[in-house]
Write an enzyme that holds these catalytic residues in place. Structure first.
Site, PDB file in Angstrom:
ATOM      1  N   CYS A  59       0.816  -1.220   0.000  1.00 42.45           N
ATOM      2  CA  CYS A  59       0.000   0.000   0.000  1.00 42.45           C
ATOM      3  C   CYS A  59       0.848   1.267   0.000  1.00 42.45           C
ATOM      4  O   CYS A  59       0.305   2.366  -0.086  1.00 42.45           O
ATOM      5  CB  CYS A  59      -0.948  -0.003   1.188  1.00 42.45           C
ATOM      6  SG  CYS A  59      -1.998  -1.449   1.208  1.00 42.45           S
TER       7      CYS A  59
ATOM      8  N   HIS B 202      -9.172   4.518  -0.857  1.00 39.14           N
ATOM      9  CA  HIS B 202      -7.838   3.931  -0.758  1.00 39.14           C
ATOM     10  C   HIS B 202      -7.569   2.970  -1.923  1.00 39.14           C
ATOM     11  O   HIS B 202      -7.563   1.757  -1.744  1.00 39.14           O
ATOM     12  CB  HIS B 202      -7.719   3.221   0.607  1.00 39.14           C
ATOM     13  CG  HIS B 202      -6.374   2.621   0.882  1.00 39.14           C
ATOM     14  ND1 HIS B 202      -5.197   3.106   0.343  1.00 39.14           N
ATOM     15  CD2 HIS B 202      -6.007   1.556   1.662  1.00 39.14           C
ATOM     16  CE1 HIS B 202      -4.180   2.363   0.783  1.00 39.14           C
ATOM     17  NE2 HIS B 202      -4.650   1.419   1.562  1.00 39.14           N
TER      18      HIS B 202
END
Lengths: 382, 129
Positions: free
Chosen positions: A83, A330
């Site tokens: 991420c 996200h």
């Protein structure tokens, strides 16, 4: 090393972008950034993306994006660090300009998570596949383990966790690019569907499609541009054990701490010099640990500090003015670059309704896995 | 779980085999080639103890496809009595029975299956004692 400036930013709206493809959203964000910078060409490109291979079955996206952006044959490569792929791509672009190899570099981040993949499985590949995922753990599960320990060791309350989501949704409601631009209440967060006890779906960032891009330039290339300049004054990265259970203290994100210290050192500043920050609130507990581990507040005080409103838009140190991962969305590989976009917009005074007053120094912190990697950048308005 | 990967990890998953650093004594699970504590490359084979305690725990309500039929299930970080931490399911109990510090024993159980006709994947889980 040469000075490095951000001279252009661009992003797509984050959300479920059913009618657009992986390549479409990248090109949309890249063109917006190129247009914002007003540059005629770029010298090279870094594309942060966590796992386009699992999400849409497409690898080799450095070349793909250069092709579809019409900039081949420039060098282009995909950067992967779970991420924090986007943040790591920014770091590589920063060093390329700083080293004098390129004058103008495009750094992008992109992820398409809603095209039908098993998202829980794909995200879990950033954990220890043989000794965590094999046992049935998920990403929310890992952060839930951190949350439970933090609550027992520091007295962090369920309400304090919820206060992170409430604050970030309040900010996100002012962001036209946010996936969920609407407010939520403490009760809604606490009483939402449990994902991994004690974390509910409203403690968790959503599954998102999206892309974000920035244009980096040397001082020479940035000269003469008719807009406020934003300089990258610090970049720090660090790693930690891939498995959460292998850490001495599961409530401390050591990679965050060390990456922060390295960035502060390069920038020659202290945590108290930072005016505002975008941090990796993939789950509510993550933001609490991060503001502690970056030194904005003493260890264990992240919960009360948030609950007292010190991280709100008008607080001592606004955190996640964009709405954060929680409300803005996200798209994993795009997140780190989108954080830089927000910091630049704030420093330029172009953040619209969520604009904070007179910011000088902003920080962006982007994390991979359950904290196995972290990258921090510090930006200054010139 | 592709078969070669599964087979390779059997000593750890079936028998809790670990590596003990001959220089500093740190136990690595799974065994490593380089000791993360002191950098030594000299190890002897050892095992995790059968008993340990819960360091933190959660209950998974949304699972990856391989585990979707098992929800809700408990996951904990367990520290064995010889100081090694692992992530494991805690079974034969309710979510509300769990707490930090609770004693558990490692047991040998089925974890998942490779489809309807593939291999059955075994490993360790923990039960409260």
């Amino acid at each position: 090393m040469r000075d490095v400036y951000i001279i252009g930013v661009g992003m797509t709206k984050f959300g479920e972008l059913w009618s657009k493809s992986l390549r479409d959203i990248f090109v949309e964000a890249a063109l917006a950034a190129i247009d914002d910078a007003g540059v005629e060409h770029i010298d090279s490109m870094y594309v942060g993306s966590m796992t386009p291979g699992l999400f849409v079955g497409q690898e080799h996206i450095g070349a793909l994006m250069a092709d579809y952006l019409g900039v081949a044959p420039i060098p282009a490569v995909r950067v992967e660090s779970a991420c924090c792929s986007g943040g790591m791509a920014l770091r590589l672009g920063f060093f390329e300009v700083a080293a004098g190899n390129s004058e103008i570099v495009l750094v992008g981040g992109v992820e398409k998570m809603n095209d039908g993949a098993d998202v829980t499985y794909a995200l879990a590949t950033a954990a220890d596949q043989e000794y965590e995922v094999y046992q049935g753990v998920t990403f929310p599960g890992l952060y839930a383990l951190i949350a439970r320990a933090h609550m027992v060791h520091y007295g962090t309350t369920r309400k304090q966790l919820a206060a992170v989501s409430v604050k970030n949704h309040r900010n996100g409601a002012l962001n036209p690019n946010a996936q969920f631009p609407k407010e939520v209440t403490i009760d809604q967060v606490i009483n939402a569907t449990l994902v991994a006890d004690p974390l509910t779906v409203l403690d968790s960032s959503p599954v998102s499609d999206g892309a974000a891009c920035v244009i980096l330039a040397s001082a020479d290339a940035a000269k003469g541009l008719q807009k406020p300049l934003v300089k990258i004054i610090g970049s720090g990265a660090a790693t930690d054990t891939i498995a959460l259970h292998a850490r001495e203290d599961i409530t401390t994100l050591k990679a965050v701490k060390v990456s922060g210290e390295r960035a502060y050192k390069m920038a020659g500043i202290k945590p108290s010099d930072v005016g505002f920050a975008e941090v990796h609130d993939c789950f509510s507990i993550a933001e609490i640990c991060i503001i502690e581990d970056l030194g904005f507040v003493e260890k264990g005080q992240g919960g009360p500090f948030t609950e007292q409103g010190h991280t709100a838009l008008d607080g001592k140190i606004p955190i996640n003015t964009s709405g954060g991962l929680k409300s803005k969305g996200h798209p994993v590989g795009a997140t780190g670059v989108a954080q830089a976009v927000e910091v630049v917009e704030q420093l330029r005074g172009e953040a619209g309704k969520r604009q904070i007053k007179g910011p000088k120094i902003g920080l962006a912190q982007n994390m991979g896995g359950s904290g196995a990697s972290s990258v921090v950048h510090i930006f200054k308005a010139e | 779980m592709p078969s070669p990967r599964y087979r390779r990890e059997m000593p750890q998953r079936y028998r809790l085999e670990a590596g003990k650093c001959k220089k500093c004594g740190k136990i690595s699970f799974p065994p490593r080639l380089i000791c993360p504590a002191c950098g030594s490359k000299d190890f002897e084979k050892t095992k995790l103890t059968d008993y340990g305690k819960i360091v933190s725990y959660t209950t998974i309500r949304v699972a990856p496809s391989d585990f979707a039929t098992q929800v809700p299930y408990n996951i904990a970080i367990v520290e064995s009595d010889n100081g090694v931490r692992v992530t494991t399911q805690v079974v034969d109990c309710k979510p509300e029975d769990l707490e930090i510090g609770k004693r558990v024993k490692f047991v040998f159980r089925k974890l998942s299956a490779e489809g309807h006709t593939g291999i059955i994947c075994y490993g360790y889980k923990a039960v409260p004692v």
